[in-house]
Each structure stands twice: as structure tokens, then as C-alpha cells.
Design a protein around this motif. Sequence first.
Motif, PDB file in Angstrom:
ATOM      1  N   MET A 173       1.962   8.592  -5.265  1.00 47.00           N
ATOM      2  CA  MET A 173       1.834   7.563  -4.564  1.00 47.00           C
ATOM      3  C   MET A 173       3.310   7.317  -4.420  1.00 47.00           C
ATOM      4  O   MET A 173       3.629   7.381  -5.580  1.00 47.00           O
ATOM      5  CB  MET A 173       1.107   6.361  -4.046  1.00 47.00           C
ATOM      6  CG  MET A 173      -0.685   6.936  -3.771  1.00 47.00           C
ATOM      7  SD  MET A 173      -1.772   5.714  -3.746  1.00 47.00           S
ATOM      8  CE  MET A 173      -1.904   5.753  -5.424  1.00 47.00           C
ATOM      9  N   GLY A 240      -3.020   6.814   3.559  1.00 47.30           N
ATOM     10  CA  GLY A 240      -2.392   7.323   2.652  1.00 47.30           C
ATOM     11  C   GLY A 240      -2.719   7.181   1.016  1.00 47.30           C
ATOM     12  O   GLY A 240      -1.844   7.776   0.635  1.00 47.30           O
ATOM     13  N   ASP A 241      -3.222   6.505   0.997  1.00 41.08           N
ATOM     14  CA  ASP A 241      -3.745   5.805   0.105  1.00 41.08           C
ATOM     15  C   ASP A 241      -4.843   7.249  -0.475  1.00 41.08           C
ATOM     16  O   ASP A 241      -5.791   8.157   0.019  1.00 41.08           O
ATOM     17  CB  ASP A 241      -4.982   4.825  -0.023  1.00 41.08           C
ATOM     18  CG  ASP A 241      -5.374   4.074  -1.280  1.00 41.08           C
ATOM     19  OD1 ASP A 241      -5.711   5.053  -2.366  1.00 41.08           O
ATOM     20  OD2 ASP A 241      -5.713   3.046  -1.320  1.00 41.08           O
ATOM     21  N   ASP A 268       1.009   3.714   1.518  1.00 38.48           N
ATOM     22  CA  ASP A 268      -0.105   4.087   0.586  1.00 38.48           C
ATOM     23  C   ASP A 268      -1.178   3.002   0.437  1.00 38.48           C
ATOM     24  O   ASP A 268      -1.026   2.123   0.879  1.00 38.48           O
ATOM     25  CB  ASP A 268       0.021   5.131  -0.255  1.00 38.48           C
ATOM     26  CG  ASP A 268       1.069   5.079  -1.036  1.00 38.48           C
ATOM     27  OD1 ASP A 268       1.465   3.314  -1.557  1.00 38.48           O
ATOM     28  OD2 ASP A 268       2.345   5.361  -1.225  1.00 38.48           O
TER      29      ASP A 268
END
Length: 288
Positions: A173, A240-241, A268
Amino acid sequence: MQTETVTLNGHPFFLRRWGDPALPRLLMLHGFPEYSGAWAELAPLLADRFHCIAPDQRGYGQSWAPEGVEHYTTSKLVADMAALIGGDGPVTVLGHDWGASVAYGLAMFRPELVDRLIIVNGVHPVPFQRAMAAGGAQSEASQYINALRAPGSEDRLAADDFSRMMKLFSAKMGLDWLAGERAQAYREAWGDAKRLGAMINWYRASPLQVADPGKPIEMPDLPLDRLVVRCPHLLIWAAGDTALLPVSTEGLEEFAPDLTRVEIDGADHWVAHQKPQEVARAILDWVG
């Protein structure tokens, strides 16, 4: 921004505050491995509407950090924040990551204290446990939990000026927002291996179970009828995590009948740092 130390249930807790105390209160609960300073980008954007209150939660930053895993059960973490809200509730509660667990606990077990619940990339215990028990993508993404729970993990992560901690923090991330003076402030908040161990004890005290990838486990018996959020609930999600996957929120409506979902693109797990304007707009639009 103002700071103070208050006594909650007989123990000292450090707070940051933004905005006019006459405004409605917004309790902002950080996750791992952050601290109250994590809200420094978002809180000023909300301070015209709310009096924002951000504590260093138990074991974090400058707040009380007792020794022993038994001090970090969810019931005790929720009791801390219930004491902070006090008799002047209800308030709006916002939680991220582990802070979401405490926020959900307040909404479920102390509903008289919470009039609205906002979660930013955090998870309700039932959908999350279902996803981690299935042995699929969320089980794989959550293997870091087992690594953190391992004895001595705090010593390994604190070594070499927290170099491994920074790697864990940024795994898959974006971490462009954490540099320079801000990165140093985080290192100071982490303190040393003993303080880091207190933070990690949140994981060790949790009853949540993580299946090995490809090896589903039986879903633990949970008191489903007690795990319902009755107040209006906003879930802000950045897809986006890579630590918390969308599957970990599937079926949330079963436990939050008044749920609104907002998705933010291009971010994220650290969306409140990466897109504070968008997060603030989502919150302000929802509260009206």
C-alpha cells in the motif's frame, strides 16, 4: 488543535481536540499502528461542523499502557471510550482499522452513547470473521495477524529504529504520506518495544480466528442478535486496501439496517491520509 490529558476510569489518556467545544462532538478512533495524530489531516476539515476529539487509545501514544494481554479485551477498550463520552452523549463516532472495532462496540453495546456511526476502512466482527474463517483471499491477507500475535514480535518490529515496522505499515500500500517529520512523529509515538507490545496486545486479546489459506475453519459461535448497529451508519471504503478486502464487508446490511456505503477511488487502507478532502466531503454530505 489543542491537547490535554484526562482521567478515564482512573487512568490517564491523552487527547487532541479541534473545533469549537460548543459544536456536536465527533469521537475519532485511530487504528494500528497509529495514534491520535493520525487525524491531523482530516479533523480540521470537519471542525466547522464538529468538535473533534481524538484520543490516544489504551496502549498507544501518551495514554495508559498497562502490561498484560488481559487489559486489551474489546470490552475494556469500549469502556475507556464510554467513559470519555460520559453523560453528555450521544455523539457521532468515527473509527478506522482497530478504531472501527471500538466504534462498533460502542454502537452495539452502548447504543445510548452513539447517535451516528462512521467507519473508514474498518470491519464489523461478523462479516470479517466469516471472511477470515473461509480460507480464501481475506484469510491470506490476514496472515500478518498471526505474525503480530507471535511472541517477541514487538522486539523484531522495533529493532533498527522500527525499520520492519515501517515495512509492515506500507505492505502493498502507498506510504508517500508518511515521511520526514510525520514519520518521526510516528516513531516517537511507538516509543519502544514495550509500548509497541501494548499496541500489539490488541491483536493478542482478540478472539477473532484466522484460517490458513485454503484451509477453512468452522465459524466461531458469535452472539449475532447482540451485534446489530441500530443507529445510522456510514461506511467509507477505499477498494485499494490490501489488508481489509471488500469481502470483509459482505453482508454488513444484516447487522446495520440503516447503512450507507461510499467508495473512494485511488486510495487504500490509509485513505484518510491519502484523500482527506474526499473523506471529509463524504462525511459532511451524509450528516447533512
